[in-house]
Design an enzyme around this catalytic site. Structure first.
Site, PDB file in Angstrom:
ATOM      1  N   HIS A  56       0.871  -1.184   0.000  1.00 17.03           N
ATOM      2  CA  HIS A  56       0.000   0.000   0.000  1.00 17.03           C
ATOM      3  C   HIS A  56       0.908   1.234   0.000  1.00 17.03           C
ATOM      4  O   HIS A  56       1.544   1.509   1.018  1.00 17.03           O
ATOM      5  CB  HIS A  56      -0.876   0.019   1.251  1.00 17.03           C
ATOM      6  N   ARG A  58      -0.304   4.300  -0.796  1.00 17.65           N
ATOM      7  CA  ARG A  58      -1.163   5.405  -0.313  1.00 17.65           C
ATOM      8  C   ARG A  58      -1.217   6.613  -1.246  1.00 17.65           C
ATOM      9  O   ARG A  58      -1.573   7.708  -0.791  1.00 17.65           O
ATOM     10  CB  ARG A  58      -0.677   5.895   1.062  1.00 17.65           C
ATOM     11  N   ASP A 282       2.153  -7.021   2.670  1.00 17.95           N
ATOM     12  CA  ASP A 282       0.997  -6.198   3.057  1.00 17.95           C
ATOM     13  C   ASP A 282       1.487  -4.911   3.744  1.00 17.95           C
ATOM     14  O   ASP A 282       0.904  -4.453   4.738  1.00 17.95           O
ATOM     15  CB  ASP A 282       0.017  -6.964   3.949  1.00 17.95           C
TER      16      ASP A 282
HETATM   17  O1  DOR Z   1      -4.132  -4.343   7.922  1.00 19.28           O
HETATM   18  C1  DOR Z   1      -4.518  -3.991   6.832  1.00 19.28           C
HETATM   19  N1  DOR Z   1      -4.217  -2.772   6.344  1.00 19.28           N
HETATM   20  N2  DOR Z   1      -5.282  -4.815   6.132  1.00 19.28           N
HETATM   21  C2  DOR Z   1      -5.875  -4.446   4.986  1.00 19.28           C
HETATM   22  O2  DOR Z   1      -6.523  -5.246   4.379  1.00 19.28           O
HETATM   23  C3  DOR Z   1      -5.755  -3.053   4.500  1.00 19.28           C
HETATM   24  C4  DOR Z   1      -4.504  -2.435   5.004  1.00 19.28           C
HETATM   25  C5  DOR Z   1      -4.487  -0.952   4.846  1.00 19.28           C
HETATM   26  O3  DOR Z   1      -4.829  -0.461   3.747  1.00 19.28           O
HETATM   27  O4  DOR Z   1      -4.111  -0.259   5.785  1.00 19.28           O
HETATM   28 ZN    ZN Z   2      -6.054  -7.032   2.594  1.00 20.27          ZN
END
Ligand code: DOR
Ligand code: ZN
Length: 405
Positions: A56, A58, A282
């Site tokens: 991510h 952002r 993640d």
């Molecule tokens: O812990 C998480 N953070 N799980 C997710 O599925 C989304 C992610 C986030 O975008 O912060």
């Molecule tokens: Zn996820």
């Protein structure tokens, strides 16, 4: 450029061997394997650049947490040469215009091959499917390297709960030849549903961030009859349990959550027996202010790019769950294969995406040195073995460790 007399794990599954690797014009030109040569004692090993199918960054919308530049620096520091960005930005990644803008800015930054996944629905609102075909035709770096403008479709951050819409997503993905990456929540319930839908439609489904023993069992059973299912886990699920949440609060709060010792053990078993194909991070940065809120109000997610290799080496290889070549396979070749990227193996004639790791290194994780804007990690101060010391993307250094501690 020549990597002279270095240990090599090429990612093809064969064991380490001493070699010299000659690169030019971004490509591996020649690999000379020194059969019978004494194994170098330095602990420095050349491995294929890591590929993270779950980050991510952002950007756009939440760049106080991370942006393309800082996320790319963090990726390079973690030994990653390719990353796949999740679409839960603002606006969500649901149109060719947003995709093209991210692609242009990522190319300017130039630290990592940055690919993106489309959201399943416009605005991730669960009402109208995004135009996958238009995004798939968009002339991104991903398209140059894989033939597809996007590297998959996902609603990550949540599940698409409407079963008929999920079926439509799978049918469209199958037609386009794209993988559907599935944030399954509740994890085992939605995994069960989507295995059924993948069976019905023939689409490739990839279960994201597997955390529970029951999910490992479902995927293991499905794999016996389905070629079109894969899954990933993340380092926190094979290193921590819910005990960390009690101890660290928001810094150990993520989705799916940390679970029991039995679940952690099942994740390790799934990695060892091949049920879990891929290790992804993640990487989910949030600001310190957000993570300083009471645990019920703090957002879900922890960062992971700069801790992934050391945690995996320490907790999977040092403990005998995986061999080092098996770990490298799950961080390079397997994720590359998942997105149709012809990398992940160091071989003559292919791109010189190479990471140098030091397996002799002993140290502690120091989040103050991270390139990421995020400091939301439960691993700060944790002792680890192994680290990334240099990252080469198409033969060009994108990261090199500074101090020689
Ligand atoms: O812990 C998480 N953070 N799980 C997710 O599925 C989304 C992610 C986030 O975008 O912060
Ligand atoms: Zn996820």
């Amino acid at each position: 450029m020549v990597l002279e007399n270095i240990m090599l794990i090429d990612g093809s599954g064969r064991g380490p061997c001493a070699a010299s690797i000659c690169c030019a014009d971004g490509v591996v030109k020649k690999i000379e394997r020194k059969t019978g040569a004494a194994i170098a004692e330095s602990g420095i090993i050349a491995v294929p650049g890591f590929v993270d199918v779950h980050v991510h960054f952002r950007d756009p919308g939440f760049t106080e947490k991370e942006d393309i530049a800082s996320g790319s620096e963090a990726a390079a520091a973690g030994g990653f040469t390719t990353v796949c960005c999740m679409p839960n930005t603002n606006p969500a990644l649901h149109s060719p215009e947003i995709l093209a803008d991210i692609d242009r800015r990522a190319r300017e930054t130039g630290r990592v091959n940055l690919f993106a996944l489309s959201a399943m629905t416009v605005g991730q609102a669960g009402r109208e499917l995004a135009n996958f075909a238009a995004m798939d035709r968009t002339p991104t770096l991903c398209r140059e390297l894989t033939g597809h403008g996007i590297c998959g479709i996902t609603e990550d951050g949540k599940s698409l709960l409407n079963e008929d819409m999920m079926r439509q997503v799978l049918i469209a993905a199958k037609r386009l030849g794209l993988v559907v990456m599935d944030h399954a929540e509740p994890e085992t319930e939605i995994t069960e549903r989507d295995i059924r839908l993948a069976r019905e439609t023939g689409a490739h489904i990839h279960i994201q961030h597997v955390s529970a023993a029951a999910t490992v069992d479902l995927v293991r059973a499905a794999k016996k009859t389905m070629p079109n299912i894969t899954c990933e886990t993340a380092p926190h699920y094979f290193t921590l349990t819910s005990e960390a949440l009690d101890r660290l609060g928001p810094l150990a709060k993520m989705n799916p959550p940390l679970r029991t010792e039995r679940d952690r053990e099942a994740i390790r078993e799934g990695l060892a027996d091949g049920t879990i194909d891929v290790i992804a991070t993640d990487h989910a940065p949030h600001t310190l202010a957000e993570k300083s809120r009471p645990v019920d109000e703090a957002p879900f997610g922890i960062i992971g790019l700069e801790t992934c290799f050391a945690l995996a080496y320490t907790h999977l290889v040092k403990t005998g769950v995986l061999t080092l070549p098996q770990l490298i396979e799950k961080m390079s070749a397997a994720p590359a294969r998942l997105i149709g990227l012809d990398r992940g193996i160091i071989t003559e004639g292919k791109a010189a995406d190479i990471t140098l790791i030091d397996t002799a290194y002993e140290g502690v994780i120091d989040s103050s040195a991270f390139r990421s804007k995020g400091r939301n990690t439960p691993f700060d101060g944790m002792p680890v073995s192994g680290r990334v010391i240099k990252t080469l993307r198409a033969g060009a250094a994108t990261f090199e460790v500074k101090e020689n501690a």
